[in-house]
Design a protein around this motif. Sequence first.
Motif, mmCIF file in Angstrom:
data_model
loop_
_atom_site.group_PDB
_atom_site.id
_atom_site.type_symbol
_atom_site.label_atom_id
_atom_site.label_comp_id
_atom_site.label_asym_id
_atom_site.label_seq_id
_atom_site.Cartn_x
_atom_site.Cartn_y
_atom_site.Cartn_z
ATOM 1 N N LEU A 142 34.877 -39.594 -5.444
ATOM 2 C CA LEU A 142 35.188 -39.921 -7.052
ATOM 3 C C LEU A 142 36.527 -40.324 -7.143
ATOM 4 C CD1 LEU A 142 32.883 -37.299 -8.705
ATOM 5 C CD2 LEU A 142 32.539 -39.873 -8.366
ATOM 6 N N ASP A 143 37.522 -39.863 -6.150
ATOM 7 C CA ASP A 143 38.884 -39.871 -6.133
ATOM 8 C C ASP A 143 39.121 -41.887 -6.291
ATOM 9 O OD1 ASP A 143 41.593 -39.809 -6.033
ATOM 10 O OD2 ASP A 143 41.650 -39.882 -4.033
ATOM 11 N N GLU A 144 38.327 -42.527 -5.841
ATOM 12 C CA GLU A 144 38.659 -43.957 -5.956
ATOM 13 C C GLU A 144 38.420 -44.280 -7.494
ATOM 14 O OE1 GLU A 144 35.583 -45.852 -3.708
ATOM 15 O OE2 GLU A 144 36.531 -44.938 -1.551
ATOM 16 N N ILE A 145 37.469 -43.776 -8.193
ATOM 17 C CA ILE A 145 37.173 -44.126 -9.643
ATOM 18 C C ILE A 145 38.449 -43.718 -10.457
ATOM 19 C CG2 ILE A 145 35.921 -43.769 -11.783
ATOM 20 C CD1 ILE A 145 33.397 -43.344 -9.752
ATOM 21 N N LEU A 146 38.726 -42.243 -10.309
ATOM 22 C CA LEU A 146 39.752 -41.509 -11.092
ATOM 23 C C LEU A 146 40.770 -40.730 -10.244
ATOM 24 C CD1 LEU A 146 41.282 -41.494 -14.013
ATOM 25 C CD2 LEU A 146 39.680 -39.580 -14.453
ATOM 26 N N PRO A 147 41.780 -40.627 -9.926
ATOM 27 C CA PRO A 147 42.254 -39.657 -8.994
ATOM 28 C C PRO A 147 42.224 -38.156 -9.374
ATOM 29 C CG PRO A 147 43.828 -41.420 -9.376
ATOM 30 C CD PRO A 147 42.706 -41.660 -10.220
ATOM 31 N N ALA A 148 42.260 -38.003 -10.522
ATOM 32 C CA ALA A 148 41.826 -36.536 -10.977
ATOM 33 C C ALA A 148 40.602 -35.942 -11.291
ATOM 34 C CB ALA A 148 42.780 -36.258 -12.369
ATOM 35 N N LEU A 149 39.653 -37.086 -11.125
ATOM 36 C CA LEU A 149 38.073 -36.495 -11.138
ATOM 37 C C LEU A 149 37.602 -35.674 -10.050
ATOM 38 C CD1 LEU A 149 36.049 -37.348 -13.302
ATOM 39 C CD2 LEU A 149 35.256 -39.144 -11.813
ATOM 40 N N PRO A 150 38.038 -35.635 -8.863
ATOM 41 C CA PRO A 150 37.452 -34.454 -7.883
ATOM 42 C C PRO A 150 38.238 -33.246 -8.561
ATOM 43 C CG PRO A 150 38.354 -36.135 -6.585
ATOM 44 C CD PRO A 150 38.482 -36.653 -8.191
ATOM 45 N N SER A 151 39.346 -33.254 -9.097
ATOM 46 C CA SER A 151 39.851 -31.868 -9.253
ATOM 47 C C SER A 151 39.355 -31.519 -10.804
ATOM 48 C CB SER A 151 41.365 -31.735 -9.566
ATOM 49 O OG SER A 151 42.242 -32.119 -8.397
ATOM 50 N N ILE A 152 38.989 -32.256 -11.400
ATOM 51 C CA ILE A 152 38.045 -32.024 -12.884
ATOM 52 C C ILE A 152 36.670 -31.300 -12.594
ATOM 53 C CG2 ILE A 152 37.111 -32.900 -14.774
ATOM 54 C CD1 ILE A 152 39.209 -34.786 -14.831
#
Length: 68
Positions: A24-34
């Motif tokens: 999911l990092d490819e979609i939005l860099p903060a998404l895995p952390s979220i």
Amino acid sequence: QTGLGLVSMMARIGSMAAPAVLILDEILPALPSIVYGGSAVLAAFIAFFLPETLNVPLPDTIEDVEEK
């Protein structure tokens, strides 16, 4: 035994899903952390509804369980 089996199954599912979440990092860099942070917050919220956190005494004997 049922609880241990459930926890073991969830651990295996989590270990399979972790690499997919990193994609999911490819979609939005903060998404895995979220996703990882959100799952921890959700688990903490659900833990408030466990009997131990509601000041409800846990059953000590089989008779206590049968009464409920």
